[in-house]
Design a protein around this motif. Structure first.
Motif, PDB file in Angstrom:
ATOM      1  N   LYS A   3      36.790  40.700  50.459  1.00  0.00           N
ATOM      2  CA  LYS A   3      37.623  39.702  51.108  1.00  0.00           C
ATOM      3  C   LYS A   3      38.579  39.125  50.063  1.00  0.00           C
ATOM      4  O   LYS A   3      38.141  38.560  49.064  1.00  0.00           O
ATOM      5  CB  LYS A   3      36.750  38.596  51.700  1.00  0.00           C
ATOM      6  CG  LYS A   3      37.508  37.525  52.470  1.00  0.00           C
ATOM      7  CD  LYS A   3      36.528  36.499  53.032  1.00  0.00           C
ATOM      8  CE  LYS A   3      37.215  35.449  53.872  1.00  0.00           C
ATOM      9  NZ  LYS A   3      36.243  34.450  54.393  1.00  0.00           N
ATOM     10  N   ARG A  74      39.180  22.994  47.231  1.00  0.00           N
ATOM     11  CA  ARG A  74      38.050  22.924  48.172  1.00  0.00           C
ATOM     12  C   ARG A  74      38.235  23.930  49.311  1.00  0.00           C
ATOM     13  O   ARG A  74      37.293  24.605  49.725  1.00  0.00           O
ATOM     14  CB  ARG A  74      37.927  21.500  48.715  1.00  0.00           C
ATOM     15  CG  ARG A  74      36.672  21.251  49.545  1.00  0.00           C
ATOM     16  CD  ARG A  74      36.402  19.756  49.702  1.00  0.00           C
ATOM     17  NE  ARG A  74      37.562  19.038  50.206  1.00  0.00           N
ATOM     18  CZ  ARG A  74      38.267  18.154  49.496  1.00  0.00           C
ATOM     19  NH1 ARG A  74      37.922  17.886  48.244  1.00  0.00           N
ATOM     20  NH2 ARG A  74      39.303  17.531  50.017  1.00  0.00           N
ATOM     21  N   TYR A  77      37.582  27.520  47.913  1.00  0.00           N
ATOM     22  CA  TYR A  77      36.144  27.737  47.708  1.00  0.00           C
ATOM     23  C   TYR A  77      35.454  28.000  49.047  1.00  0.00           C
ATOM     24  O   TYR A  77      34.555  28.837  49.148  1.00  0.00           O
ATOM     25  CB  TYR A  77      35.503  26.528  47.028  1.00  0.00           C
ATOM     26  CG  TYR A  77      35.575  26.549  45.520  1.00  0.00           C
ATOM     27  CD1 TYR A  77      34.959  27.556  44.782  1.00  0.00           C
ATOM     28  CD2 TYR A  77      36.233  25.544  44.813  1.00  0.00           C
ATOM     29  CE1 TYR A  77      35.006  27.570  43.389  1.00  0.00           C
ATOM     30  CE2 TYR A  77      36.299  25.547  43.424  1.00  0.00           C
ATOM     31  CZ  TYR A  77      35.676  26.570  42.721  1.00  0.00           C
ATOM     32  OH  TYR A  77      35.727  26.575  41.341  1.00  0.00           O
ATOM     33  N   GLY A  78      35.907  27.281  50.094  1.00  0.00           N
ATOM     34  CA  GLY A  78      35.291  27.432  51.413  1.00  0.00           C
ATOM     35  C   GLY A  78      35.516  28.796  52.037  1.00  0.00           C
ATOM     36  O   GLY A  78      34.761  29.212  52.928  1.00  0.00           O
ATOM     37  N   LYS A  80      35.113  31.583  50.530  1.00  0.00           N
ATOM     38  CA  LYS A  80      34.141  32.520  49.944  1.00  0.00           C
ATOM     39  C   LYS A  80      34.760  33.908  49.741  1.00  0.00           C
ATOM     40  O   LYS A  80      34.173  34.942  50.074  1.00  0.00           O
ATOM     41  CB  LYS A  80      32.880  32.610  50.813  1.00  0.00           C
ATOM     42  CG  LYS A  80      32.085  31.306  50.856  1.00  0.00           C
ATOM     43  CD  LYS A  80      30.829  31.444  51.692  1.00  0.00           C
ATOM     44  CE  LYS A  80      29.904  30.250  51.536  1.00  0.00           C
ATOM     45  NZ  LYS A  80      30.536  28.960  51.767  1.00  0.00           N
ATOM     46  N   ALA A  81      35.965  33.910  49.210  1.00  0.00           N
ATOM     47  CA  ALA A  81      36.674  35.166  48.957  1.00  0.00           C
ATOM     48  C   ALA A  81      36.135  35.838  47.700  1.00  0.00           C
ATOM     49  O   ALA A  81      35.682  35.180  46.756  1.00  0.00           O
ATOM     50  CB  ALA A  81      38.163  34.898  48.804  1.00  0.00           C
ATOM     51  N   ASP A  82      36.184  37.158  47.694  1.00  0.00           N
ATOM     52  CA  ASP A  82      35.773  37.911  46.512  1.00  0.00           C
ATOM     53  C   ASP A  82      36.848  37.864  45.431  1.00  0.00           C
ATOM     54  O   ASP A  82      36.557  38.049  44.254  1.00  0.00           O
ATOM     55  CB  ASP A  82      35.494  39.368  46.898  1.00  0.00           C
ATOM     56  CG  ASP A  82      34.371  39.484  47.920  1.00  0.00           C
ATOM     57  OD1 ASP A  82      33.233  39.129  47.581  1.00  0.00           O
ATOM     58  OD2 ASP A  82      34.652  39.913  49.052  1.00  0.00           O
ATOM     59  N   TYR A  95      39.719  25.860  40.418  1.00  0.00           N
ATOM     60  CA  TYR A  95      39.205  27.077  41.044  1.00  0.00           C
ATOM     61  C   TYR A  95      38.898  28.080  39.928  1.00  0.00           C
ATOM     62  O   TYR A  95      39.806  28.594  39.274  1.00  0.00           O
ATOM     63  CB  TYR A  95      40.195  27.688  42.032  1.00  0.00           C
ATOM     64  CG  TYR A  95      39.568  28.835  42.790  1.00  0.00           C
ATOM     65  CD1 TYR A  95      38.714  28.599  43.870  1.00  0.00           C
ATOM     66  CD2 TYR A  95      39.777  30.157  42.388  1.00  0.00           C
ATOM     67  CE1 TYR A  95      38.093  29.642  44.533  1.00  0.00           C
ATOM     68  CE2 TYR A  95      39.157  31.205  43.052  1.00  0.00           C
ATOM     69  CZ  TYR A  95      38.322  30.950  44.119  1.00  0.00           C
ATOM     70  OH  TYR A  95      37.690  31.984  44.770  1.00  0.00           O
ATOM     71  N   LYS A  97      36.594  30.858  40.203  1.00  0.00           N
ATOM     72  CA  LYS A  97      36.079  32.173  40.578  1.00  0.00           C
ATOM     73  C   LYS A  97      37.152  33.234  40.333  1.00  0.00           C
ATOM     74  O   LYS A  97      38.246  32.942  39.874  1.00  0.00           O
ATOM     75  CB  LYS A  97      35.624  32.156  42.032  1.00  0.00           C
ATOM     76  CG  LYS A  97      34.371  31.311  42.252  1.00  0.00           C
ATOM     77  CD  LYS A  97      33.785  31.535  43.647  1.00  0.00           C
ATOM     78  CE  LYS A  97      32.464  30.796  43.797  1.00  0.00           C
ATOM     79  NZ  LYS A  97      31.844  31.046  45.123  1.00  0.00           N
TER      80      LYS A  97
END
Length: 362
Positions: A3, A74, A77-78, A80-82, A95, A97
């Motif tokens: 994703k 926020r 993060y919600g 939930k992406a790769d 952010y 990730k």
């Protein structure tokens, strides 16, 4: 299947041409991954996708705002992406990730904008400088549209050179029917299209045009772009100095822009700083001879398909334009060289190389 989220908050702006083309071609090329496209409210209402694996989400957070740093973080993060692709430097530093960032240029770190409150802009500029450093270091990979911008970014942030990848943009021929502009019909004119920010160097272009009028008294200078306060400032200065023949078109449609490219005597790009220089390639694809500043990335992108000048030297600028106007063999050669230069760039190639970056990170 992964994703992937793409920050496309500037989808319908000039910078957004890169975003829209990337998303358009990803729909054709990527047969595996799912995409979430983050759009501002205006674009969210009108932008539609042909591929069912692409969906849009509205995000209200503006660039260089507290909302971007907290609310946007926020929201992402919600998801939930790769992987998240930030297609511009403006992004939440919180952010952390997996992400890829495209850095178009470092212009905002070096130039001001008279259209903005100088104190507010100063604060935003300092935020920008912090964000660009964090974005370069926290991103898994970084994309720039030219070797010049890559070197500039590495020198500015001291990020590892091997994590920065040059992926060139491209240009498309405008398919909308050409629509004449009344003030320019049956007139000889040189043109510029774009924003009138200080680094675009437009007042020196106006001064060069004044010099040209001695030899070409009927020549017009067409400045195309939304008539914002920066353009109005230049317009007022033209009026005060009694300079005739400068045409401020205001916003032009795709059809009007096509007509301008196809009918101008030359496209002039006087910029002091660019990350890629897309308008020059667009001019080439419509058979306009290009006379360009030799600053920053422009010789890299235009190669021998443009005739160059020192953007700080008004007389040199006027002289270069005059040579292209008067020398038919030079004009023909520039147009021919432009066709060859354009073969180096394609949106399809850009997208394939970007997808390869995604896959390497995933």
């Amino acid at each position: 299947m992964a994703k992937i989220a793409i920050d496309a908050r500037e989808y319908s702006t000039t910078t957004g041409r890169y975003m829209s083309k990337l998303i358009e071609y990803l729909q054709k090329i990527d047969k595996t991954n799912e995409y979430v496209i983050l759009l501002n409210e205006k674009d969210y209402k009108v932008v539609k996708f042909n591929n069912p694996r692409f969906k849009s989400i509205m995000t209200p957070f503006k660039e260089f705002s507290f909302g971007e740093q907290y609310g946007f973080a926020r929201q992402i993060y919600g998801l939930k992406a790769d992987l998240v692709h930030f297609t511009m430097i403006q992004q939440p530093v919180l952010y952390l990730k997996r992400s890829v960032t495209t850095v178009q240029d470092l212009t905002t770190a070096r130039f001001t904008n008279p259209d903005k409150n100088k104190y507010v802009f100063f604060v935003k500029q300092q935020i920008y400088k912090v964000v660009i450093w964090y974005a370069a270091h926290k991103s898994k990979q970084v994309i720039t549209p030219s070797e010049y911008t890559k070197k500039d970014l590495v020198d500015y942030t001291h990020v590892r050179s091997k994590k920065v990848h040059v992926i060139y943009d491209a240009a498309d021929k405008i398919t909308e029917t050409a629509k004449p502009i009344k003030e320019l019909t049956n007139k000889q004119f040189i043109m510029y299209i774009g924003r009138p920010l200080p680094h675009k160097n437009l007042w020196r272009l106006v001064e060069a045009y004044v010099i040209l009028k001695d030899k070409y008294p009927e020549l017009k200078l067409a400045l195309a772009g939304k008539l914002d306060s920066n353009y109005k400032r230049i317009q007022q200065k033209v009026i005060e100095k009694g300079i005739e023949g400068v045409v401020f078109t205001d916003f032009v449609s795709e059809g009007e822009l096509r007509w301008m490219y196809e009918n101008c005597a030359a496209y002039v790009f006087p910029s002091l700083s660019e990350g890629f220089g897309l308008p020059g390639l667009e001019a080439m694809i419509h058979d306009a001879p290009v006379v360009s500043s030799k600053a920053t990335c422009l010789p890299e992108v235009y190669g021998d398909a443009a005739y160059y000048f020192d953007p700080l030297d008004v007389n040199a600028m006027a002289g270069a334009i005059s040579e292209v106007l008067s020398d038919q063999r030079m004009r023909a050669q520039l147009i021919e060289n432009g066709h060859k230069q354009l073969e180096k760039f394609s949106w399809s190639k850009m997208t394939e190389e970007t997808l390869a970056i995604y896959n390497s990170v995933l």
